[in-house]
Design an enzyme around this catalytic site. Structure first.
Site, PDB file in Angstrom:
ATOM      1  N   TYR A 174     -19.187   7.136   8.256  1.00  0.00           N
ATOM      2  CA  TYR A 174     -19.211   6.860   9.782  1.00  0.00           C
ATOM      3  C   TYR A 174     -20.802   7.031  10.022  1.00  0.00           C
ATOM      4  O   TYR A 174     -21.515   7.810   9.576  1.00  0.00           O
ATOM      5  CB  TYR A 174     -18.433   7.737  10.498  1.00  0.00           C
ATOM      6  CG  TYR A 174     -16.917   8.059   9.784  1.00  0.00           C
ATOM      7  CD1 TYR A 174     -16.174   6.849  10.290  1.00  0.00           C
ATOM      8  CD2 TYR A 174     -16.536   9.012   9.079  1.00  0.00           C
ATOM      9  CE1 TYR A 174     -14.607   7.019   9.641  1.00  0.00           C
ATOM     10  CE2 TYR A 174     -15.237   9.175   8.813  1.00  0.00           C
ATOM     11  CZ  TYR A 174     -14.266   8.215   8.943  1.00  0.00           C
ATOM     12  OH  TYR A 174     -13.056   8.104   8.314  1.00  0.00           O
TER      13      TYR A 174
ATOM     14  N   ARG B 180     -22.217  10.431  11.627  1.00  0.00           N
ATOM     15  CA  ARG B 180     -22.229  11.640  10.950  1.00  0.00           C
ATOM     16  C   ARG B 180     -22.190  11.471   9.478  1.00  0.00           C
ATOM     17  O   ARG B 180     -21.944  10.574   8.957  1.00  0.00           O
ATOM     18  CB  ARG B 180     -20.857  12.597  11.499  1.00  0.00           C
ATOM     19  CG  ARG B 180     -19.525  11.851  11.102  1.00  0.00           C
ATOM     20  CD  ARG B 180     -18.554  12.475  12.170  1.00  0.00           C
ATOM     21  NE  ARG B 180     -17.289  11.928  11.739  1.00  0.00           N
ATOM     22  CZ  ARG B 180     -16.924  10.604  12.450  1.00  0.00           C
ATOM     23  NH1 ARG B 180     -17.673  10.008  13.263  1.00  0.00           N
ATOM     24  NH2 ARG B 180     -15.658  10.027  12.225  1.00  0.00           N
TER      25      ARG B 180
ATOM     26  N   CYS C 178     -16.182  27.363  -5.546  1.00  0.00           N
ATOM     27  CA  CYS C 178     -15.531  27.959  -4.421  1.00  0.00           C
ATOM     28  C   CYS C 178     -15.232  29.330  -5.038  1.00  0.00           C
ATOM     29  O   CYS C 178     -15.219  29.488  -6.257  1.00  0.00           O
ATOM     30  CB  CYS C 178     -13.985  27.093  -4.044  1.00  0.00           C
ATOM     31  SG  CYS C 178     -14.394  25.474  -3.822  1.00  0.00           S
TER      32      CYS C 178
ATOM     33  N   CYS D  60      -6.194  21.228  -3.496  1.00  0.00           N
ATOM     34  CA  CYS D  60      -7.576  20.451  -3.187  1.00  0.00           C
ATOM     35  C   CYS D  60      -7.743  18.922  -3.242  1.00  0.00           C
ATOM     36  O   CYS D  60      -7.353  18.733  -4.648  1.00  0.00           O
ATOM     37  CB  CYS D  60      -8.676  21.270  -3.761  1.00  0.00           C
ATOM     38  SG  CYS D  60     -10.268  20.757  -3.185  1.00  0.00           S
TER      39      CYS D  60
ATOM     40  N   ARG E 187     -10.853  17.787  -3.597  1.00  0.00           N
ATOM     41  CA  ARG E 187     -11.934  17.508  -4.449  1.00  0.00           C
ATOM     42  C   ARG E 187     -11.885  18.150  -5.708  1.00  0.00           C
ATOM     43  O   ARG E 187     -12.758  18.793  -6.068  1.00  0.00           O
ATOM     44  CB  ARG E 187     -12.935  17.981  -3.557  1.00  0.00           C
ATOM     45  CG  ARG E 187     -13.224  17.053  -2.372  1.00  0.00           C
ATOM     46  CD  ARG E 187     -14.746  16.937  -1.740  1.00  0.00           C
ATOM     47  NE  ARG E 187     -14.745  16.237  -0.532  1.00  0.00           N
ATOM     48  CZ  ARG E 187     -15.017  16.644   0.529  1.00  0.00           C
ATOM     49  NH1 ARG E 187     -15.457  17.918   0.773  1.00  0.00           N
ATOM     50  NH2 ARG E 187     -15.210  16.044   1.690  1.00  0.00           N
TER      51      ARG E 187
ATOM     52  N   ASP F  79      -3.334  14.657   0.587  1.00  0.00           N
ATOM     53  CA  ASP F  79      -3.725  13.411   0.140  1.00  0.00           C
ATOM     54  C   ASP F  79      -2.935  13.405  -1.243  1.00  0.00           C
ATOM     55  O   ASP F  79      -2.893  14.211  -1.966  1.00  0.00           O
ATOM     56  CB  ASP F  79      -5.114  13.599  -0.087  1.00  0.00           C
ATOM     57  CG  ASP F  79      -5.763  13.748   1.279  1.00  0.00           C
ATOM     58  OD1 ASP F  79      -5.537  12.947   2.299  1.00  0.00           O
ATOM     59  OD2 ASP F  79      -6.832  14.280   1.349  1.00  0.00           O
TER      60      ASP F  79
END
Ligand code: SF4
Length: 300
Positions: A63, A66, A75, A82, A84, A241
């Site tokens: 976008y 941003r 992590c 997750c 990712r 997702d």
């Protein structure tokens, strides 16, 4: 299985688990499950086509106003749902990569907000994170910084007074976290969020709708009420997702819409997050509640 998708659990989060229950919502989020590598399940490695919108490694610029900087792929806990997961084996980004991100943002005047994410950015050494935030803050057109981190949920004691003092220097800074179960709303987590809020850093929550974790009315309502009690604003509820290895968490969209419809009708608006589908292929976020309400009122 863990060769495909590594695992790590913080001792704190491990202690929230009820070890006698294999369907425990805490356990489901952190313990590897054979269903992650089941052949028959769908899913892709990069469901949101993030890799396509990376002008340089680790920086997503989709976008105009941003961008999102993945400053590490490490992590403290690897959440089994997750989106990712594909990066988990890559570790922290090299300093040269962080410098390249700063150069890119500085050379792109349209960027007014930078989301510092990962992995979990709070796994970086404090000096490295401070240097990165400070460099972004010194770019005149960067007005707002945002941190995306699950640390308040999985390792709340990392939100120390000294970390908060460092973060508050870089305001306006917004903090997004991810509580998914009311069982995660412990006194330790509440204290972590309170420290941030007291420092003038607003904390918002982006849950994921997960089968067996928060897909009932009672659990979702308890989570949302609990977030409000600890001054955390429910911001988004994401439909899970279609990432490879997380298919068993996905909740039917209609079921999710019905659930949120019920929540909206019975719960204070301040407690109600926007239920969204991040449309696969990088087509952006699509709100699902409005559609549900419209359909309902037209059919009534
Ligand atoms: S903390 Fe965030 S990036 Fe890390 S595994 Fe959990 S959801 Fe993924």
């Amino acid at each position: 299985m863990i060769r495909n998708f590594p695992f790590a659990i913080t001792p704190y989060y491990f202690c929230l688990m009820k070890d006698s229950d294999i369907e425990d919502p805490i356990r489901l989020q952190c313990v590897p499950d054979p269903r992650e590598i089941a052949f028959s399940l769908g899913g892709v490695d990069d469901p949101l086509a993030e890799d396509r919108d990376m002008p340089l490694p680790g920086l997503i610029h989709r976008y105009a106003d941003r961008c999102l900087a993945m400053v590490t792929h490490t992590c403290t806990m690897y959440c089994r749902h997750c989106n990712r997961k594909r990066f988990w084996k890559e570790g922290a980004a090299a300093k040269s990569r962080l410098s390249a991100m700063i150069d890119y943002v500085a050379a792109t005047p349209g960027i007014r907000e930078v989301i510092v994410s990962g992995g979990d950015p709070l796994t970086l050494p404090e000096t490295v994170l401070e240097g990165f935030l400070g460099a972004l803050r010194s770019i005149p057109h960067v007005e707002v910084l945002r941190i995306g981190s699950r640390i308040p949920v999985v390792l709340p004691m990392r939100i120390t007074p000294s970390l908060v003092r460092m973060l508050r220097k870089h305001r306006p800074l917004w903090f997004n976290t991810q509580f998914n179960s009311p069982r995660e709303l412990t006194p330790e987590a509440a204290l972590a969020c309170q420290r941030l809020v007291d420092a003038g850093i607003p904390v918002s929550n982006q849950s994921v709708l997960l089968r067996g974790v928060n897909d009932t009315y009672e659990t979702m309502r308890e989570l949302l009420y609990g977030l409000q009690r600890i001054s955390v604003r429910p911001y988004y509820l994401f439909s899970c997702d279609p990432v490879r290895g997380a298919d068993h968490f996905r909740v039917d969209l209609w079921k999710g819409m019905e659930l949120m419809e019920r929540i909206s009708r019975s719960t204070s608006g301040l407690c109600v997050p926007l239920f969204v589908l991040d449309v696969p292929g990088g087509k952006g976020k699509m709100p699902l509640q409005t559609f549900s309400l419209l359909t309902d009122s037209f059919l009534a």
